[in-house]
Design a protein around this motif. Structure first.
Motif, PDB file in Angstrom:
ATOM      1  N   ALA A  55       0.838  -1.206   0.000  1.00 24.54           N
ATOM      2  CA  ALA A  55       0.000   0.000   0.000  1.00 24.54           C
ATOM      3  C   ALA A  55       0.871   1.254   0.000  1.00 24.54           C
ATOM      4  O   ALA A  55       0.496   2.268   0.564  1.00 24.54           O
ATOM      5  CB  ALA A  55      -0.962   0.009   1.186  1.00 24.54           C
ATOM      6  N   ASN A  56       2.021   1.158  -0.666  1.00 27.24           N
ATOM      7  CA  ASN A  56       2.962   2.271  -0.783  1.00 27.24           C
ATOM      8  C   ASN A  56       3.236   2.924   0.566  1.00 27.24           C
ATOM      9  O   ASN A  56       3.027   4.113   0.759  1.00 27.24           O
ATOM     10  CB  ASN A  56       2.480   3.308  -1.795  1.00 27.24           C
ATOM     11  N   THR A  57       3.715   2.126   1.490  1.00 28.65           N
ATOM     12  CA  THR A  57       4.163   2.470   2.854  1.00 28.65           C
ATOM     13  C   THR A  57       3.034   2.537   3.882  1.00 28.65           C
ATOM     14  O   THR A  57       3.310   2.535   5.089  1.00 28.65           O
ATOM     15  CB  THR A  57       4.952   3.810   2.920  1.00 28.65           C
ATOM     16  N   LYS A  58       1.765   2.554   3.465  1.00 28.03           N
ATOM     17  CA  LYS A  58       0.669   2.680   4.430  1.00 28.03           C
ATOM     18  C   LYS A  58       0.582   1.472   5.355  1.00 28.03           C
ATOM     19  O   LYS A  58       0.236   1.604   6.532  1.00 28.03           O
ATOM     20  CB  LYS A  58      -0.662   2.870   3.702  1.00 28.03           C
ATOM     21  N   ALA A  59       0.881   0.281   4.817  1.00 19.03           N
ATOM     22  CA  ALA A  59       0.771  -0.927   5.635  1.00 19.03           C
ATOM     23  C   ALA A  59       1.733  -0.879   6.816  1.00 19.03           C
ATOM     24  O   ALA A  59       1.391  -1.287   7.927  1.00 19.03           O
ATOM     25  CB  ALA A  59       1.033  -2.165   4.783  1.00 19.03           C
ATOM     26  N   GLU A  60       2.947  -0.398   6.588  1.00 18.32           N
ATOM     27  CA  GLU A  60       3.899  -0.269   7.693  1.00 18.32           C
ATOM     28  C   GLU A  60       3.380   0.700   8.751  1.00 18.32           C
ATOM     29  O   GLU A  60       3.475   0.437   9.951  1.00 18.32           O
ATOM     30  CB  GLU A  60       5.248   0.225   7.177  1.00 18.32           C
ATOM     31  N   SER A  61       2.831   1.826   8.301  1.00 20.16           N
ATOM     32  CA  SER A  61       2.333   2.829   9.253  1.00 20.16           C
ATOM     33  C   SER A  61       1.206   2.271  10.104  1.00 20.16           C
ATOM     34  O   SER A  61       1.155   2.483  11.323  1.00 20.16           O
ATOM     35  CB  SER A  61       1.854   4.075   8.504  1.00 20.16           C
ATOM     36  N   ILE A  62       0.296   1.534   9.484  1.00 22.27           N
ATOM     37  CA  ILE A  62      -0.838   0.966  10.214  1.00 22.27           C
ATOM     38  C   ILE A  62      -0.355  -0.089  11.209  1.00 22.27           C
ATOM     39  O   ILE A  62      -0.829  -0.156  12.351  1.00 22.27           O
ATOM     40  CB  ILE A  62      -1.875   0.393   9.240  1.00 22.27           C
ATOM     41  N   LEU A  63       0.614  -0.922  10.793  1.00 13.99           N
ATOM     42  CA  LEU A  63       1.145  -1.925  11.714  1.00 13.99           C
ATOM     43  C   LEU A  63       1.860  -1.245  12.881  1.00 13.99           C
ATOM     44  O   LEU A  63       1.727  -1.673  14.040  1.00 13.99           O
ATOM     45  CB  LEU A  63       2.106  -2.863  10.985  1.00 13.99           C
ATOM     46  N   GLU A  65       1.209   1.645  14.215  1.00 13.56           N
ATOM     47  CA  GLU A  65       0.180   2.158  15.122  1.00 13.56           C
ATOM     48  C   GLU A  65      -0.444   1.028  15.929  1.00 13.56           C
ATOM     49  O   GLU A  65      -0.700   1.163  17.130  1.00 13.56           O
ATOM     50  CB  GLU A  65      -0.907   2.889  14.328  1.00 13.56           C
ATOM     51  N   ALA A  66      -0.707  -0.093  15.273  1.00 15.45           N
ATOM     52  CA  ALA A  66      -1.373  -1.206  15.950  1.00 15.45           C
ATOM     53  C   ALA A  66      -0.506  -1.834  17.038  1.00 15.45           C
ATOM     54  O   ALA A  66      -1.025  -2.347  18.034  1.00 15.45           O
ATOM     55  CB  ALA A  66      -1.774  -2.268  14.924  1.00 15.45           C
ATOM     56  N   LEU A  67       0.819  -1.798  16.839  1.00 12.94           N
ATOM     57  CA  LEU A  67       1.719  -2.411  17.821  1.00 12.94           C
ATOM     58  C   LEU A  67       2.232  -1.423  18.859  1.00 12.94           C
ATOM     59  O   LEU A  67       2.930  -1.814  19.797  1.00 12.94           O
ATOM     60  CB  LEU A  67       2.918  -3.048  17.098  1.00 12.94           C
ATOM     61  N   ALA A  68       1.891  -0.165  18.703  1.00 11.31           N
ATOM     62  CA  ALA A  68       2.345   0.857  19.644  1.00 11.31           C
ATOM     63  C   ALA A  68       1.866   0.511  21.057  1.00 11.31           C
ATOM     64  O   ALA A  68       0.709   0.145  21.272  1.00 11.31           O
ATOM     65  CB  ALA A  68       1.840   2.231  19.231  1.00 11.31           C
ATOM     66  N   LYS A 112       7.490   2.789  14.039  1.00 12.54           N
ATOM     67  CA  LYS A 112       7.654   3.334  15.394  1.00 12.54           C
ATOM     68  C   LYS A 112       8.572   2.455  16.247  1.00 12.54           C
ATOM     69  O   LYS A 112       8.274   2.104  17.396  1.00 12.54           O
ATOM     70  CB  LYS A 112       6.291   3.495  16.083  1.00 12.54           C
ATOM     71  N   THR A 113       9.715   2.102  15.669  1.00 14.23           N
ATOM     72  CA  THR A 113      10.658   1.264  16.392  1.00 14.23           C
ATOM     73  C   THR A 113      12.076   1.690  16.045  1.00 14.23           C
ATOM     74  O   THR A 113      12.317   2.287  14.990  1.00 14.23           O
ATOM     75  CB  THR A 113      10.448  -0.232  16.042  1.00 14.23           C
ATOM     76  N   ASP A 114      13.016   1.374  16.924  1.00 11.77           N
ATOM     77  CA  ASP A 114      14.416   1.711  16.673  1.00 11.77           C
ATOM     78  C   ASP A 114      15.112   0.683  15.780  1.00 11.77           C
ATOM     79  O   ASP A 114      16.179   0.962  15.234  1.00 11.77           O
ATOM     80  CB  ASP A 114      15.185   1.799  18.000  1.00 11.77           C
ATOM     81  N   TYR A 115      14.515  -0.502  15.681  1.00  5.06           N
ATOM     82  CA  TYR A 115      15.136  -1.570  14.894  1.00  5.06           C
ATOM     83  C   TYR A 115      14.058  -2.550  14.436  1.00  5.06           C
ATOM     84  O   TYR A 115      12.965  -2.606  15.012  1.00  5.06           O
ATOM     85  CB  TYR A 115      16.175  -2.328  15.728  1.00  5.06           C
ATOM     86  N   VAL A 116      14.355  -3.298  13.390  1.00  7.03           N
ATOM     87  CA  VAL A 116      13.513  -4.433  13.018  1.00  7.03           C
ATOM     88  C   VAL A 116      14.308  -5.699  13.319  1.00  7.03           C
ATOM     89  O   VAL A 116      15.537  -5.705  13.292  1.00  7.03           O
ATOM     90  CB  VAL A 116      13.077  -4.401  11.539  1.00  7.03           C
TER      91      VAL A 116
END
Length: 337
Positions: A55-63, A65-68, A112-116
């Motif tokens: 989703a052109n970066t949207k999926a990462e943003s939503i994930l 937020e969900a894991l925050a 929203k993380t310092d590392y993967v």
């Protein structure tokens, strides 16, 4: 939940993981996506897979937020780099040093993380020297932005070359992410034996063949309303070849009594089949509804009988795809931009 080691590393991942390829940011709204992630966590799933291109970066943003708010140390977050992002400029794709370093920074901000935990080459890049790619991954690891490196849909030969450079550069190359399910077994002949030798695990996507192995697509009937095959925004084009094949769909229906005998749904049977391969560390499952996520997770730890495994082979017969050459053809051989 069952947990397995990722490659020849000390990292454990949940045998069933949650991925948001064609859901978050396209098929599923943010609020529903958060409910699905919560269902995954409640079911014991700790491993989450995404990519910057979804989703052109949207999926990462939503994930993100969900894991925050979740304890970061209790999660394993995977993402990928290669396919175009942003406006699709000349350097917005591939595995160049520029694209890798810019992409990991963007992914970390969105997640929203310092590392993967795992950073993956989404495909093999035929246009960037492999040395440049692997040196860039080594930098990402040394900078603490990723703990482990993996790839997706690399051939046995590409895995060998990449692994040799990773050893030389002294960073952990631990996984390959291929499509793998009871209908699509192209990794078995070459990729899996090579991976065993090198200490690389499979992080499998599409274990239920994007819904086809659930049995909901019936021969001679239109796809159910609201299914992936009817939604152009959620990957309908990827499964058109399967849902238009009545003979294949009829073979899939023969799996129903095998699932019932094992006390499983057809989706759970498909996931359990994938996990029967010991080289598979985790099977990435999706889901547009929380109850789907919960049901998928219940396939972890289910051991299928030899009789059931033989029955699956007999039911699917020559509908099974085994050509190892398909892996090489999954990577674009010309520039995308």
């Amino acid at each position: 939940m069952e947990f397995r080691f990722l490659g020849r590393s000390g990292l454990k991942v949940s045998a069933v993981s949650y991925g948001n390829w064609v859901t978050h940011g396209s098929q599923v709204e943010a609020e529903q996506a958060q409910r699905c992630v919560r269902a995954a966590l409640d079911a014991g799933i700790t491993t989450f897979d995404t990519a910057d291109t979804y989703a052109n970066t949207k999926a990462e943003s939503i994930l993100g937020e969900a894991l925050a708010g979740e304890r970061r140390e209790s999660l394993e977050i995977f993402t990928k780099v290669y396919f175009p992002t942003g406006p699709g400029g000349p350097n917005d794709t591939g595995l160049s040093r520029k694209h890798i370093h810019e992409s990991i920074n963007g992914s970390l901000k969105r997640l929203k993380t310092d590392y993967v935990d795992l950073y993956q080459a989404h495909r093999f890049d035929h246009f960037t020297p492999l040395e440049e790619t692997m040196e860039s991954f080594a930098d990402v690891v040394r900078q603490g932005k990723a703990l482990y490196i993996g790839v997706s849909e690399w051939t046995a030969e590409q895995l060998r070359a990449g692994h040799a450079l990773a050893r030389e550069l002294r960073f952990p190359f631990v996984s390959n992410q291929p499509q793998y399910n009871a209908l699509h077994r192209v990794i078995e002949a070459e990729v899996v034996p090579t991976s065993y030798e090198l200490g690389i695990s499979q992080v499998v996507y599409s274990p239920i063949a994007q819904g086809v192995l659930t049995g909901k697509y019936l021969p001679g009937q239109p796809p159910p309303e609201g299914s992936r095959a009817t939604d152009q925004a959620s990957g309908a084009g990827f499964i058109k070849r399967l849902v238009d094949n009545d003979e294949l769909l009829a073979r899939v229906q023969k799996l129903a009594p095998l699932a019932e005998a094992e006390g499983l749904t057809m989706a759970q049977l498909a996931i359990a089949w994938v996990l029967n391969n010991e080289n598979v560390a985790t099977a990435i499952t999706g889901g547009s509804r929380p109850e789907q996520v919960t049901a998928n997770a219940e396939a972890a730890g289910k051991k299928l009988s030899e009789e059931t495994l033989r029955g699956i082979d007999e039911a699917l017969g020559d509908a099974v795809v085994t050509d190892p050459g398909l892996t090489a053809r999954s990577a674009p051989t010309k520039r995308l931009t």
